[in-house]
Design an enzyme around this catalytic site. Structure first.
Site, short mmCIF file in Angstrom:
data_model
loop_
_atom_site.label_atom_id
_atom_site.label_comp_id
_atom_site.label_asym_id
_atom_site.label_seq_id
_atom_site.Cartn_x
_atom_site.Cartn_y
_atom_site.Cartn_z
N GLY A 1 25.03 16.21 -66.70
CA GLY A 1 25.19 17.34 -65.77
C GLY A 1 26.55 17.99 -65.93
O GLY A 1 27.16 18.39 -64.95
N ARG A 2 27.02 18.09 -67.18
CA ARG A 2 28.35 18.65 -67.50
C ARG A 2 29.47 17.86 -66.84
O ARG A 2 30.51 18.41 -66.49
CB ARG A 2 28.43 20.12 -67.11
CG ARG A 2 27.36 20.96 -67.77
CD ARG A 2 27.43 22.40 -67.36
NE ARG A 2 26.26 23.12 -67.84
CZ ARG A 2 26.12 23.62 -69.06
NH1 ARG A 2 27.08 23.49 -69.93
NH2 ARG A 2 25.02 24.26 -69.40
N TYR B 1 30.85 27.68 -80.42
CA TYR B 1 31.81 26.82 -79.70
C TYR B 1 33.21 27.08 -80.24
O TYR B 1 33.54 26.73 -81.38
CB TYR B 1 31.45 25.33 -79.85
CG TYR B 1 30.08 24.95 -79.31
CD1 TYR B 1 29.39 25.75 -78.40
CD2 TYR B 1 29.46 23.77 -79.70
CE1 TYR B 1 28.13 25.40 -77.91
CE2 TYR B 1 28.21 23.39 -79.21
CZ TYR B 1 27.56 24.22 -78.33
OH TYR B 1 26.31 23.87 -77.85
N ALA C 1 32.86 12.22 -61.44
CA ALA C 1 34.26 12.61 -61.66
C ALA C 1 34.61 13.93 -60.97
O ALA C 1 35.77 14.29 -60.89
CB ALA C 1 34.54 12.72 -63.16
N SER D 1 23.75 18.37 -72.10
CA SER D 1 24.38 18.15 -70.77
C SER D 1 23.66 17.05 -69.99
O SER D 1 23.34 17.23 -68.81
CB SER D 1 24.42 19.46 -69.97
OG SER D 1 25.10 20.47 -70.68
N PRO D 2 23.43 15.87 -70.62
CA PRO D 2 22.70 14.81 -69.91
C PRO D 2 23.50 14.22 -68.76
O PRO D 2 22.94 13.52 -67.92
CB PRO D 2 22.45 13.77 -71.01
CG PRO D 2 23.57 13.97 -71.98
CD PRO D 2 23.83 15.45 -71.99
N1 LIG Z 1 21.90 24.05 -76.59
C1 LIG Z 1 22.66 24.48 -75.62
O1 LIG Z 1 22.50 25.58 -75.09
C2 LIG Z 1 23.79 23.61 -75.11
C3 LIG Z 1 24.44 23.91 -73.91
C4 LIG Z 1 25.45 23.05 -73.47
C5 LIG Z 1 25.79 21.93 -74.22
N2 LIG Z 1 25.17 21.68 -75.41
C6 LIG Z 1 25.51 20.50 -76.24
O2 LIG Z 1 25.37 19.34 -75.44
C7 LIG Z 1 26.57 18.56 -75.49
C8 LIG Z 1 26.76 17.79 -74.19
O3 LIG Z 1 26.71 18.65 -73.07
P1 LIG Z 1 27.98 18.94 -72.16
O4 LIG Z 1 29.22 18.59 -72.90
O5 LIG Z 1 27.78 20.31 -71.67
O6 LIG Z 1 27.81 18.04 -70.88
P2 LIG Z 1 27.69 16.48 -70.58
O7 LIG Z 1 27.57 15.70 -71.82
O8 LIG Z 1 26.64 16.37 -69.55
O9 LIG Z 1 29.10 16.21 -69.86
C9 LIG Z 1 30.31 16.36 -70.53
C10 LIG Z 1 31.43 16.17 -69.53
O10 LIG Z 1 31.39 14.84 -69.00
C11 LIG Z 1 32.62 14.17 -69.23
N3 LIG Z 1 32.25 12.78 -69.57
C12 LIG Z 1 31.55 12.38 -70.66
N4 LIG Z 1 31.32 11.04 -70.61
C13 LIG Z 1 31.90 10.60 -69.47
C14 LIG Z 1 32.02 9.33 -68.84
N5 LIG Z 1 31.46 8.25 -69.39
N6 LIG Z 1 32.68 9.25 -67.66
C15 LIG Z 1 33.24 10.35 -67.07
N7 LIG Z 1 33.16 11.57 -67.62
C16 LIG Z 1 32.50 11.71 -68.81
C17 LIG Z 1 33.30 14.92 -70.33
O11 LIG Z 1 34.71 14.89 -70.19
P3 LIG Z 1 35.70 14.45 -71.39
O12 LIG Z 1 35.35 15.29 -72.57
O13 LIG Z 1 37.04 14.78 -70.83
O14 LIG Z 1 35.46 13.00 -71.59
C18 LIG Z 1 32.80 16.36 -70.10
O15 LIG Z 1 33.59 16.97 -69.10
C19 LIG Z 1 27.65 19.61 -75.78
O16 LIG Z 1 28.80 19.01 -76.33
C20 LIG Z 1 26.94 20.53 -76.75
O17 LIG Z 1 27.00 19.99 -78.06
C21 LIG Z 1 24.16 22.51 -75.85
#
Ligand SMILES: NC(=O)c1ccc[n+]([C@@H]2O[C@H](COP(=O)([O-])OP(=O)(O)OC[C@H]3O[C@@H](n4cnc5c(N)ncnc54)[C@H](OP(=O)(O)O)[C@@H]3O)[C@@H](O)[C@H]2O)c1
Length: 341
Positions: free
Chosen positions: A214-215, A63, A221, A211-212
């Site tokens: 869905g990113r 990252y 949003a 990505s719970p």
């Molecule tokens: N093992 C793997 O291959 C893998 C792959 C992907 C991710 N990950 C891990 O999983 C974590 C989470 O996944 P992710 O970040 O991909 O996706 P996510 O948690 O599904 O979604 C993150 C996105 O949602 C927004 N968000 C979060 N909470 C919100 C809310 N309450 N209302 C509106 N928007 C909201 C964030 O924006 P803002 O930041 O602007 O709030 C960001 O754009 C990552 O940080 C990483 O540590 C692991």
């Protein structure tokens, strides 16, 4: 529905594992993939996480090519005892070629990656060390064997895997106990329910859905996703976020919005409550790791641990994943789906 009361706790991997909040925190977006970051707001979000009892903090060496681990170092220095720190190895990048990616599971690479992560994080021991991606060409006896050696040396406490199938999890677990399996799992992405979820439940491995939200798509949003995403945001290349797929997928959020309104909650909270409850159907311990860079969203997400969906609501949400248009990655070769029987 925002609250700063502390969330419940759970032990990763059963009785002997570390105790963490039932929801964790994904730090990835702070350093890469989701556009510009206000670093002061991100630091405040980390403080909000601890205040809410969100103690499993997730990063990876790739990252920001190490920048995310370095960003976390001062936070860890101030709060080492309050945090369960998870990081990952296996995806090799090259400074001179931003598009380059190779999966590395060989023991020499693993040892060097762990030492580099420890240095960047400024800590003595990685609490939970994940293999980020599996190279099927290297047997688990070698790769998990090398990870187990790091445990024996005190450089790592617990082991995890990411994006493996159920049979792979069983095979790895026989080499050394696996504490957590981290893979994508949400209302939009349910391929893990084919084999990984059942194997994790049976082995007592905690599931960490990444990505719970869905990113971000499930928060509503990105209804007009293609237009909303800026140059530094990799979601503009994601099949689900672009063109006709984005429009079709946005329409799938109607029941999520309706159920959110009935609970006085937000769509994000319904998405998080869904994954928590879906896991309990399988008798599985789960610690989702939503990512955000905003205190208010952290608090909103943590409050979702108190939302309970009815059987009728779960039934209404059931068809969504089957209707999603587009793969969850532009290149699915790096996911476990390719290796599902
Ligand atoms: N093992 C793997 O291959 C893998 C792959 C992907 C991710 N990950 C891990 O999983 C974590 C989470 O996944 P992710 O970040 O991909 O996706 P996510 O948690 O599904 O979604 C993150 C996105 O949602 C927004 N968000 C979060 N909470 C919100 C809310 N309450 N209302 C509106 N928007 C909201 C964030 O924006 P803002 O930041 O602007 O709030 C960001 O754009 C990552 O940080 C990483 O540590 C692991």
């Amino acid at each position: 529905m925002t609250s700063v009361s502390r969330i419940d706790t759970v032990r990763l991997g059963g009785q002997d594992g570390p105790e963490v909040g039932v929801q964790g925190f994904g730090a990835m977006g702070i350093s890469e993939f989701y556009g510009e970051t206000d670093e002061a707001a991100a630091r405040d979000t980390l403080d909000a996480a601890l205040e809410a009892g969100v103690t499993l903090i997730d990063t990876a060496d790739i990252y920001g090519s190490g920048a995310n681990e370095e960003f976390l170092a001062p936070f860890l220095a101030a709060h080492r005892d309050e945090v369960t720190l998870a990081t990952k190895f296996a995806i090799e990048r090259r400074a001179d070629d931003p598009a380059y990616r190779a999966v590395r599971n060989d023991p020499a690479y693993i040892r060097k990656a762990a030492e580099d992560s420890l240095r960047r994080l400024g800590i003595e021991t990685i609490d939970l060390y994940y293999m980020h991606r599996r190279d099927p060409g290297i047997p688990f006896a070698e790769s998990v064997g090398a990870m187990a050696e790091l445990v024996r040396e005190g450089k790592v406490r617990y082991l995890g895997l990411s994006e493996v199938t159920g049979p792979e999890l069983r095979e790895a677990h026989a080499v050394h106990p696996i504490t957590a399996l981290q893979s994508e799992w949400s209302l939009f992405s349910r391929d893990v329910e084919r084999s990984a979820v059942g194997a994790a439940a049976e082995l007592g491995v905690t599931f960490v859905p990444y990505s719970p939200l869905g990113r971000g798509f499930l928060t509503g949003a990105f209804a007009d996703a293609a237009k909303d995403l800026s140059g530094g945001d990799f979601r503009q290349y994601q099949p689900r976020f672009t063109g006709e797929n984005a429009e079709r997928n946005a329409a799938l959020l109607d029941p999520v919005r309706k159920i959110a309104a009935a609970h006085g909650a937000t769509p994000a909270q319904i998405a998080l409550a869904w994954v928590q409850q879906r896991a309990s159907v399988h008798g599985l311990t789960v610690v989702p790791i939503p990512g955000t860079r905003k205190r208010s969203r952290l608090e909103e997400n943590a409050a979702a641990t108190r939302v309970t969906l009815t059987a009728a609501e779960l039934a209404e949400l059931e068809p969504i994943a089957g209707l999603v248009a587009g793969d969850r990655y532009p290149d699915m070769r790096f996911t476990s789906v390719e290796r599902e029987a």
